[in-house]
Motif scaffolding. Structure first.
Motif, PDB file in Angstrom:
ATOM      1  N   LEU A  21      39.900  40.998  33.917  1.00 53.73           N
ATOM      2  CA  LEU A  21      39.284  40.083  34.380  1.00 53.73           C
ATOM      3  C   LEU A  21      38.000  40.151  34.951  1.00 53.73           C
ATOM      4  CD1 LEU A  21      41.840  38.194  36.592  1.00 53.73           C
ATOM      5  CD2 LEU A  21      40.966  37.380  34.461  1.00 53.73           C
ATOM      6  N   ASP A  25      36.871  37.050  39.442  1.00 53.58           N
ATOM      7  CA  ASP A  25      38.174  36.503  39.372  1.00 53.58           C
ATOM      8  C   ASP A  25      39.123  37.294  40.117  1.00 53.58           C
ATOM      9  OD1 ASP A  25      36.966  34.462  37.801  1.00 53.58           O
ATOM     10  OD2 ASP A  25      37.701  34.938  35.983  1.00 53.58           O
ATOM     11  N   SER A  28      39.020  36.105  43.566  1.00 54.59           N
ATOM     12  CA  SER A  28      39.674  35.029  43.882  1.00 54.59           C
ATOM     13  C   SER A  28      41.135  35.513  44.085  1.00 54.59           C
ATOM     14  CB  SER A  28      39.392  34.022  42.855  1.00 54.59           C
ATOM     15  OG  SER A  28      37.924  33.814  42.435  1.00 54.59           O
ATOM     16  N   CYS A  29      41.706  36.222  43.028  1.00 55.09           N
ATOM     17  CA  CYS A  29      43.050  36.593  43.308  1.00 55.09           C
ATOM     18  C   CYS A  29      43.475  37.223  44.847  1.00 55.09           C
ATOM     19  CB  CYS A  29      43.441  37.726  42.283  1.00 55.09           C
ATOM     20  SG  CYS A  29      43.304  36.987  40.460  1.00 55.09           S
TER      21      CYS A  29
END
Ligand SMILES: *[C@@H]1O[C@H](CO)[C@@H](O)[C@H](O)[C@H]1NC(C)=O
Ligand SMILES: *[C@@H]1O[C@H](CO)[C@@H](O)[C@H](O)[C@H]1NC(C)=O
Ligand SMILES: *[C@@H]1O[C@H](CO)[C@@H](O)[C@H](O)[C@H]1NC(C)=O
Ligand SMILES: *[C@@H]1O[C@H](CO)[C@@H](O)[C@H](O)[C@H]1NC(C)=O
Length: 510
Positions: A21, A25, A28-29
């Protein structure tokens, strides 16, 4: 069909899904509030290593890293960054110079280059000597490429093409031929990817003197500027762009007033315009049938009447590249996209020359260039673009023997008179994560953050605002170097005797 939720998969499988990723991202996780997911990411050495590389603006050198496990690579990166941030070298070594050198210098990747002076009376150079600056088991050996013709300058594309391009000046009759010889650095032989190993630039009357040169090679493009400083006419002062592989010119030559050019991206060139006091940005279309076009003109701050820019050298190290064929020996390579751009301006008012550095954040500047150009207004005034991505520095007292004073996000300086009165080295680190971390730490010995500031610089009508922050580290130790340079793993101090290089001292940080 059984329904399985992503987070009920075994941790290894979740990791395998996350490993590629983009880092945004992953962030964000981490922020989504699920502890299981947070732990999986946080406990993964691989992901920690990726995030650490991203923060440091580097990528690992595959040739060096493949011998080590991931946790050792992460540890190596952490200790490298710690040593750089404290300016505490891990080791140092000296490379003896050579009395018959001078005139031309460069530091590219892990290699230092210097002109070989065959005849001290004429200072004419037909060869370039070079040496690896990395610490090695055996003492570093100088090697030489001799082209049998007078070399007036050279450019390199070591990581991308294993290439050195020699610009030669060959008298015939009352004229001289200016050519570029494209060579494989490892062998000194003509470069195998060049259909014509010699590009003929032009013929010129010898009475015009020898030109100053800027040359950069990125991807298939070779960009070259020539300025005949001693010639009043100026009609031979030109910018050239070639596909060096085919030997074809990509466009008609452009009239220029000063040397200096840089690749902002693999298909975008910045050409400083000293007469208009602008940075002109040229896009090179991939399709060879299309002619390169100027996209935008970025104005520098307004000069006081009577001031004139004499020269504007520039460098952005490392250059952008499409591939990496010959990585340096450094364990971590600065990412071109994150690197800073350095401009060195000499501005003359009738009585004095003012020397200034302008540092630009490459990514922020590129973002301004890349705005789709439906907009009519291609001229961008300084106030609109400059302050957020720029830092002006007064260069009056700084040694300017070399422009090779940046690598990635770091810049290094030493006072001009250090050989007479030894002085500290100053390291300027523009890495945003390091600026943030140092801000939290506050001022500590020899380390400070320089934030937004306004400088009253003599040539400009108004005080100039610089918002690009940096961490400044001042060494405790004093050095007598005439010049300092930097690459991905070292700071390199040069000493000269007479006009020749007497030694290079390498401070190794990893
Ligand atoms: C995280 O997601 C898993 C799977 O959906 C769920 O079982 C667990 O309760 C969540 N944990 C938290 C702290 O939200
Ligand atoms: C950097 O390198 C030196 C010499 O190897 C070492 O003693 C020092 O602890 C390292 N780290 C820092 C943060 O200075
Ligand atoms: C340069 O020469 C070396 C040695 O022959 C060779 O391995 C390498 O592929 C050459 N590089 C290029 C880009 O042709
Ligand atoms: C010398 O160079 C000039 C400028 O390029 C050219 O006009 C002239 O024809 C050249 N003379 C010879 C003898 O090649």
């Amino acid at each position: 069909m059984t329904h399985i939720e992503f987070l009920h998969l075994p941790a290894e499988l979740i990791l395998a899904c996350l490993a590629d990723l983009p880092l945004d991202d992953l962030d964000s996780c981490l922020k989504c509030g699920n502890r299981t997911l947070h732990e999986v990411i946080d406990n993964s050495v691989l992901l920690r290593y990726r995030r650490a590389q991203d923060r440091a603006g580097v990528e690992e050198n595959p040739c060096v890293a493949s011998n080590l496990g991931i946790s050792d690579r992460l540890a190596a990166l952490h200790s490298r960054e710690a040593n750089w941030s404290q300016l505490t070298p891990r080791s140092r070594h000296t490379i003896a110079g050579d009395l018959r050198t001078g005139g031309l210098y460069d530091l590219a990747s892990d290699t230092y280059f210097v002109g070989n002076v065959a005849d001290p009376n004429t200072m004419s150079r037909t060869g370039i000597k070079y040496v690896c600056t990395s610490p090695m088991v055996e003492p570093s050996q100088w090697r030489m490429i001799d082209v049998g013709r007078s070399i007036i300058d050279f450019g390199t594309a070591l990581e991308e093409h294993d290439m050195i391009a020699m610009v030669t000046y060959t008298p015939f009759g009352s004229n001289a031929s200016i050519d570029v010889q494209l060579l494989n650095l490892s062998t000194g032989a003509p470069h195998s990817l060049a259909a014509h190993p010699t590009l003929h630039i032009h013929d010129v009357e010898q009475t015009r003197g020898r030109p100053g040169i800027s040359i950069e090679i990125v991807g298939n493009n070779l960009a070259l500027s020539l300025v005949y400083w001693d010639d009043e006419l100026g009609d031979m002062d030109t910018f050239h762009l070639y596909n060096w592989k085919s030997g074809a010119a990509r466009m008609d030559t452009l009239a220029i007033y000063s040397t200096g050019l840089m690749f902002l991206a693999t298909d975008i060139i910045v050409i400083p315009n000293t007469v208009e006091a602008t940075l002109d940005v040229l896009r090179i279309p991939e399709d060879e049938a299309e002619v390169p076009q100027f996209l935008r003109t970025f104005y520098l701050p307004t000069l006081i009447a009577g001031n004139a820019i004499v020269s504007m050298q520039c460098r952005g190290v490392p250059n952008p590249r499409l591939s990496t064929k010959r990585p340096s020996r450094a364990p971590f390579l600065s990412r071109p996209a994150d690197s800073i751009l350095l401009f060195f301006l000499a501005i003359l008012n009738p009585s004095v020359v003012n020397n200034l550095f302008l540092v630009l954040d490459r990514a922020r500047f590129l973002a301004l260039v890349d705005i789709p150009s439906e907009v009519d207004n291609l001229d961008v005034p300084w106030e609109e673009w400059g302050p957020p991505c720029a830092r002006w520095l007064d260069a009056t007292d700084i040694s300017m023997q070399y422009i090779t004073t940046t690598a990635g996000q770091r810049m290094v300086t030493i006072p001009r008179d250090a050989p007479l009165s030894p002085a500290p080295i100053r390291l300027l680190d523009f890495n945003p994560a390091n600026v943030e971390a140092q801000r939290k730490r506050g001022v500590s010995h020899g380390v400070r953050v320089v934030g937004e500031s306004t400088l009253d610089l003599a040539p400009f009508t108004e005080p100039v605002v610089s918002c690009l922050p940096y961490v400044e580290v001042t060494s405790e130790e004093q050095f007598d170097y005439a010049a300092v340079m930097i690459n991905d793993e070292n700071i390199i101090g040069a000493r000269f005797a007479d006009r020749s290089l007497s030694s290079l001292e390498v401070l190794h940080f990893g």
